[in-house]
Scaffold this motif. Structure first.
Motif, PDB file in Angstrom:
ATOM      1  N   ILE A 134     -80.240  20.672 -48.818  1.00 47.86           N
ATOM      2  CA  ILE A 134     -79.342  21.822 -48.655  1.00 47.86           C
ATOM      3  C   ILE A 134     -79.376  22.749 -49.867  1.00 47.86           C
ATOM      4  O   ILE A 134     -79.242  23.967 -49.742  1.00 47.86           O
ATOM      5  CB  ILE A 134     -77.900  21.333 -48.397  1.00 47.86           C
ATOM      6  N   LEU A 135     -79.554  22.181 -51.056  1.00 42.03           N
ATOM      7  CA  LEU A 135     -79.415  22.923 -52.310  1.00 42.03           C
ATOM      8  C   LEU A 135     -80.269  24.191 -52.412  1.00 42.03           C
ATOM      9  O   LEU A 135     -79.738  25.234 -52.816  1.00 42.03           O
ATOM     10  CB  LEU A 135     -79.721  21.995 -53.489  1.00 42.03           C
ATOM     11  N   PRO A 136     -81.556  24.181 -52.081  1.00 39.86           N
ATOM     12  CA  PRO A 136     -82.377  25.380 -52.332  1.00 39.86           C
ATOM     13  C   PRO A 136     -81.857  26.648 -51.677  1.00 39.86           C
ATOM     14  O   PRO A 136     -81.978  27.738 -52.239  1.00 39.86           O
ATOM     15  CB  PRO A 136     -83.749  24.986 -51.765  1.00 39.86           C
ATOM     16  N   SER A 137     -81.273  26.545 -50.494  1.00 41.25           N
ATOM     17  CA  SER A 137     -80.833  27.747 -49.786  1.00 41.25           C
ATOM     18  C   SER A 137     -79.330  27.961 -49.819  1.00 41.25           C
ATOM     19  O   SER A 137     -78.857  29.040 -49.471  1.00 41.25           O
ATOM     20  CB  SER A 137     -81.278  27.680 -48.314  1.00 41.25           C
ATOM     21  N   ASN A 138     -78.563  26.953 -50.254  1.00 36.11           N
ATOM     22  CA  ASN A 138     -77.104  27.075 -50.154  1.00 36.11           C
ATOM     23  C   ASN A 138     -76.428  26.239 -51.240  1.00 36.11           C
ATOM     24  O   ASN A 138     -75.990  25.111 -51.000  1.00 36.11           O
ATOM     25  CB  ASN A 138     -76.634  26.623 -48.768  1.00 36.11           C
ATOM     26  N   PHE A 139     -76.331  26.806 -52.421  1.00 32.92           N
ATOM     27  CA  PHE A 139     -75.715  26.086 -53.538  1.00 32.92           C
ATOM     28  C   PHE A 139     -74.228  25.864 -53.312  1.00 32.92           C
ATOM     29  O   PHE A 139     -73.691  24.794 -53.632  1.00 32.92           O
ATOM     30  CB  PHE A 139     -75.931  26.865 -54.840  1.00 32.92           C
ATOM     31  N   SER A 140     -73.523  26.868 -52.768  1.00 31.21           N
ATOM     32  CA  SER A 140     -72.073  26.744 -52.596  1.00 31.21           C
ATOM     33  C   SER A 140     -71.721  25.610 -51.638  1.00 31.21           C
ATOM     34  O   SER A 140     -70.778  24.846 -51.880  1.00 31.21           O
ATOM     35  CB  SER A 140     -71.485  28.064 -52.088  1.00 31.21           C
ATOM     36  N   THR A 141     -72.473  25.482 -50.541  1.00 32.19           N
ATOM     37  CA  THR A 141     -72.228  24.388 -49.598  1.00 32.19           C
ATOM     38  C   THR A 141     -72.540  23.048 -50.245  1.00 32.19           C
ATOM     39  O   THR A 141     -71.804  22.068 -50.052  1.00 32.19           O
ATOM     40  CB  THR A 141     -73.074  24.575 -48.331  1.00 32.19           C
ATOM     41  N   THR A 142     -73.619  22.987 -51.029  1.00 31.15           N
ATOM     42  CA  THR A 142     -73.968  21.754 -51.733  1.00 31.15           C
ATOM     43  C   THR A 142     -72.859  21.347 -52.684  1.00 31.15           C
ATOM     44  O   THR A 142     -72.453  20.175 -52.729  1.00 31.15           O
ATOM     45  CB  THR A 142     -75.278  21.939 -52.516  1.00 31.15           C
ATOM     46  N   ALA A 143     -72.350  22.301 -53.462  1.00 35.20           N
ATOM     47  CA  ALA A 143     -71.273  22.011 -54.415  1.00 35.20           C
ATOM     48  C   ALA A 143     -70.003  21.584 -53.686  1.00 35.20           C
ATOM     49  O   ALA A 143     -69.296  20.668 -54.133  1.00 35.20           O
ATOM     50  CB  ALA A 143     -71.001  23.240 -55.275  1.00 35.20           C
ATOM     51  N   LEU A 144     -69.700  22.243 -52.562  1.00 37.10           N
ATOM     52  CA  LEU A 144     -68.508  21.890 -51.791  1.00 37.10           C
ATOM     53  C   LEU A 144     -68.618  20.471 -51.253  1.00 37.10           C
ATOM     54  O   LEU A 144     -67.673  19.671 -51.365  1.00 37.10           O
ATOM     55  CB  LEU A 144     -68.320  22.887 -50.646  1.00 37.10           C
ATOM     56  N   ILE A 145     -69.762  20.137 -50.662  1.00 37.45           N
ATOM     57  CA  ILE A 145     -69.950  18.800 -50.099  1.00 37.45           C
ATOM     58  C   ILE A 145     -69.849  17.739 -51.192  1.00 37.45           C
ATOM     59  O   ILE A 145     -69.165  16.723 -51.041  1.00 37.45           O
ATOM     60  CB  ILE A 145     -71.310  18.700 -49.378  1.00 37.45           C
ATOM     61  N   PHE A 146     -70.517  17.973 -52.316  1.00 35.40           N
ATOM     62  CA  PHE A 146     -70.533  16.989 -53.399  1.00 35.40           C
ATOM     63  C   PHE A 146     -69.133  16.778 -53.972  1.00 35.40           C
ATOM     64  O   PHE A 146     -68.703  15.634 -54.210  1.00 35.40           O
ATOM     65  CB  PHE A 146     -71.497  17.449 -54.490  1.00 35.40           C
ATOM     66  N   SER A 147     -68.394  17.857 -54.189  1.00 28.32           N
ATOM     67  CA  SER A 147     -67.042  17.735 -54.742  1.00 28.32           C
ATOM     68  C   SER A 147     -66.111  17.020 -53.767  1.00 28.32           C
ATOM     69  O   SER A 147     -65.273  16.200 -54.166  1.00 28.32           O
ATOM     70  CB  SER A 147     -66.486  19.114 -55.098  1.00 28.32           C
ATOM     71  N   MET A 148     -66.258  17.294 -52.462  1.00 28.44           N
ATOM     72  CA  MET A 148     -65.417  16.630 -51.478  1.00 28.44           C
ATOM     73  C   MET A 148     -65.760  15.144 -51.351  1.00 28.44           C
ATOM     74  O   MET A 148     -64.874  14.309 -51.131  1.00 28.44           O
ATOM     75  CB  MET A 148     -65.573  17.315 -50.114  1.00 28.44           C
ATOM     76  N   ILE A 149     -67.030  14.798 -51.517  1.00 27.37           N
ATOM     77  CA  ILE A 149     -67.424  13.389 -51.485  1.00 27.37           C
ATOM     78  C   ILE A 149     -66.851  12.657 -52.693  1.00 27.37           C
ATOM     79  O   ILE A 149     -66.363  11.527 -52.581  1.00 27.37           O
ATOM     80  CB  ILE A 149     -68.958  13.260 -51.425  1.00 27.37           C
ATOM     81  N   LEU A 150     -66.889  13.301 -53.871  1.00 28.44           N
ATOM     82  CA  LEU A 150     -66.288  12.693 -55.056  1.00 28.44           C
ATOM     83  C   LEU A 150     -64.790  12.479 -54.863  1.00 28.44           C
ATOM     84  O   LEU A 150     -64.233  11.442 -55.260  1.00 28.44           O
ATOM     85  CB  LEU A 150     -66.536  13.567 -56.283  1.00 28.44           C
ATOM     86  N   MET A 151     -64.124  13.452 -54.253  1.00 22.48           N
ATOM     87  CA  MET A 151     -62.700  13.300 -53.956  1.00 22.48           C
ATOM     88  C   MET A 151     -62.471  12.139 -52.992  1.00 22.48           C
ATOM     89  O   MET A 151     -61.549  11.326 -53.164  1.00 22.48           O
ATOM     90  CB  MET A 151     -62.150  14.588 -53.340  1.00 22.48           C
ATOM     91  N   LEU A 152     -63.319  12.039 -51.971  1.00 14.86           N
ATOM     92  CA  LEU A 152     -63.164  11.005 -50.948  1.00 14.86           C
ATOM     93  C   LEU A 152     -63.377   9.611 -51.531  1.00 14.86           C
ATOM     94  O   LEU A 152     -62.612   8.687 -51.236  1.00 14.86           O
ATOM     95  CB  LEU A 152     -64.144  11.264 -49.803  1.00 14.86           C
ATOM     96  N   VAL A 153     -64.404   9.438 -52.371  1.00 16.65           N
ATOM     97  CA  VAL A 153     -64.649   8.109 -52.947  1.00 16.65           C
ATOM     98  C   VAL A 153     -63.556   7.738 -53.951  1.00 16.65           C
ATOM     99  O   VAL A 153     -63.219   6.560 -54.104  1.00 16.65           O
ATOM    100  CB  VAL A 153     -66.043   8.037 -53.609  1.00 16.65           C
ATOM    101  N   PHE A 154     -62.986   8.750 -54.622  1.00 11.56           N
ATOM    102  CA  PHE A 154     -61.866   8.472 -55.525  1.00 11.56           C
ATOM    103  C   PHE A 154     -60.665   7.957 -54.740  1.00 11.56           C
ATOM    104  O   PHE A 154     -60.021   6.976 -55.130  1.00 11.56           O
ATOM    105  CB  PHE A 154     -61.504   9.737 -56.300  1.00 11.56           C
ATOM    106  N   ILE A 155     -60.352   8.621 -53.614  1.00 13.19           N
ATOM    107  CA  ILE A 155     -59.248   8.173 -52.766  1.00 13.19           C
ATOM    108  C   ILE A 155     -59.552   6.814 -52.159  1.00 13.19           C
ATOM    109  O   ILE A 155     -58.653   5.985 -51.955  1.00 13.19           O
ATOM    110  CB  ILE A 155     -58.969   9.216 -51.665  1.00 13.19           C
ATOM    111  N   GLY A 156     -60.830   6.561 -51.877  1.00 10.41           N
ATOM    112  CA  GLY A 156     -61.248   5.292 -51.273  1.00 10.41           C
ATOM    113  C   GLY A 156     -61.390   4.156 -52.262  1.00 10.41           C
ATOM    114  O   GLY A 156     -61.996   3.126 -51.940  1.00 10.41           O
ATOM    115  N   ASN A 157     -60.849   4.316 -53.497  1.00 16.84           N
ATOM    116  CA  ASN A 157     -60.825   3.267 -54.520  1.00 16.84           C
ATOM    117  C   ASN A 157     -62.217   2.885 -55.031  1.00 16.84           C
ATOM    118  O   ASN A 157     -62.436   1.746 -55.466  1.00 16.84           O
ATOM    119  CB  ASN A 157     -60.107   2.009 -54.011  1.00 16.84           C
ATOM    120  N   TYR A 158     -63.154   3.818 -54.978  1.00 17.63           N
ATOM    121  CA  TYR A 158     -64.436   3.586 -55.641  1.00 17.63           C
ATOM    122  C   TYR A 158     -64.178   3.674 -57.144  1.00 17.63           C
ATOM    123  O   TYR A 158     -63.490   4.591 -57.606  1.00 17.63           O
ATOM    124  CB  TYR A 158     -65.445   4.644 -55.197  1.00 17.63           C
ATOM    125  N   PRO A 159     -64.702   2.740 -57.940  1.00 17.90           N
ATOM    126  CA  PRO A 159     -64.373   2.705 -59.381  1.00 17.90           C
ATOM    127  C   PRO A 159     -64.620   4.033 -60.082  1.00 17.90           C
ATOM    128  O   PRO A 159     -65.664   4.662 -59.905  1.00 17.90           O
ATOM    129  CB  PRO A 159     -65.302   1.612 -59.913  1.00 17.90           C
TER     130      PRO A 159
END
Length: 428
Positions: free
Chosen positions: A164-189
């Motif tokens: 996704i990154l080469p053509s859409n940096f904003s979507t890549t950043a959004l997905i990555f940040s939301m995944i980090l939020m999700l794993v934090f809520i999901g008790n990933y260390p």
């Protein structure tokens, strides 16, 4: 109509907010499409664009209806098998992607023989969020091994983001940040999250260095990213300044009450007036009141997602609601922030309001899955109510039978006293 509403299961408040946002989208899209109609057909007739948007919304609600009927647990295993398919589609998009609606990025894939354009990155985000929720629910009750999680979780995540990154940096950043939020809520260390975040930043830096060193080796938009960030930080002119300036003029013109429906002037100058910058057109026509009203609706929808997640009966259900609901609201906030120049231009649409089939349909798939989670919770509550009603009915039946037995015994006792001479003498 009553029968149709009765067939809509799940959280009725979410249904109501979604329907309201969809209804509110028609006037801004109808008004903002005039420049597209003029450039595309030379007539300025926006009726065709309105009917197209109506078709997208109608298909979207059909998608919500059919998806919310599917038990959400099925998406748990489907996400795992869909990821390789997503990678193939994203790879094809990288090679043969097309440009649509004046955007300067090849993010769309033309479906042969159908004439429909599709943005695979939006679908990839949905699959990835469900995939991450699946992993977190599977490892909830056991100690997470970092090396194993790299293989099972982060390798698929980074492969998807790489496409996704080469053509859409904003979507890549959004997905990555939301995944980090999700794993934090999901008790990933948290210490592992820090390592992943650092790794992501290093990989991004490496990608930028390679793109700068070999600009003709592969398609990339690094220069566009740099230009937008420099323009935002240093007021350096670039190609996006035109849109930002027109959006600011539109917002300033709207003031408190707006110019009125269909009376926007800047819609004739904003290239993405019906999609990326539709929020500026809304404020111009409906004023600060209209802009704050839209913001409030998204915040209320976010609050309802939090309630739905809290009520979900499984860990997977809770994480799916968060993983699909929060990015939707976060995307809306990014779109609004870009319109008022709080963020650099990103290309994110306003969910359920901006025109565009892929954006609407992917949002509706996410909403369908969320409503499927709330539907299951309602079914469990209903089962308890039915069980309580059955228990109450059974207790009433037992009480009635016991009462009838007592009446029979009393009758027999009276008859026995009447027929017993000794008892008759005693009674006398």
């Amino acid at each position: 109509m009553k029968r149709l509403i009765g067939n809509l299961k799940g959280d009725k408040v979410i249904w109501s907010f979604v329907a309201l946002l969809a209804l509110l989208s028609f006037m801004p899209v109808f008004s903002a499409s005039s420049n597209l109609a003029y450039l595309g057909r030379g007539t300025g007739n926006t009726l065709g664009y309105l009917m197209k948007h109506l078709g997208h919304i109608a298909c979207g609600f059909a998608i919500i209806y059919f998806v919310h009927k599917i038990p959400y647990q099925y998406f748990r295993s489907i996400s795992k098998w869909l990821l390789p398919v997503v990678w193939i589609v994203l790879a094809i998009t990288m090679i043969k992607g097309t440009v649509i609606g004046g955007a300067n990025a090849s993010r769309w894939l033309q479906i042969p023989f159908v004439g429909i354009s599709f943005q695979p990155s939006a679908f990839a985000a949905l699959v990835l969020f469900v995939f991450v929720a699946r992993y977190l629910s599977k490892t909830r009750l056991k100690k997470i091994d970092f090396v194993e999680s790299l293989k099972e979780l982060w390798l698929p995540v980074f492969i998807t983001l790489f496409f996704i990154l080469p053509s859409n940096f904003s979507t890549t950043a959004l997905i990555f940040s939301m995944i980090l939020m999700l794993v934090f809520i999901g008790n990933y260390p948290f210490k592992y999250i820090s390592i992943i975040l650092g790794t992501g930043l290093l990989l991004l830096s490496f990608y930028i260095l390679v793109a700068k060193a070999f600009p003709d080796a592969f398609k990339n938009r690094v220069d566009t990213w740099e230009s937008r960030i420099e323009s935002y930080l240093n007021d350096k002119p670039n190609e996006d300044d035109y849109q930002i300036e027109k959006a600011k003029i539109a917002i300033a013109s709207g003031m408190v009450y707006g110019l009125g429906p269909g009376k926007s002037v800047q819609k004739n100058f904003l290239p993405q007036s019906s999609s990326d910058f539709i929020y500026a057109i809304i404020i111009e026509e409906y004023g600060l009141i209209g802009g704050l009203g839209i913001l409030l609706l998204y915040l209320l929808l976010l609050f309802r997602f939090v309630i739905a997640s809290h009520k979900a009966t499984t860990i997977f259900g809770k994480l799916v609601v968060i993983g699909l609901g929060f990015p939707m609201i976060f995307q809306a906030m990014i779109n609004m922030a870009v319109a008022v120049e709080l963020l650099p231009v990103t290309g994110q649409t306003l969910p359920l309001i901006s025109s565009g089939g892929t954006s609407i349909w992917m949002t509706c798939i996410a909403l369908g899955i969320i409503l499927s989670v709330t539907k299951k919770e309602e079914e469990i509550v209903q089962e308890f109510k039915d069980a309580a009603k059955r228990e109450e009915a059974l207790q009433k039946l037992i009480d009635r039978e016991l009462a009838e037995e007592d009446e029979v015994e009393e009758v027999y006792s009276i008859d026995d006293r009447a027929n017993n001479p000794i008892q008759a003498v005693i009674n006398k």
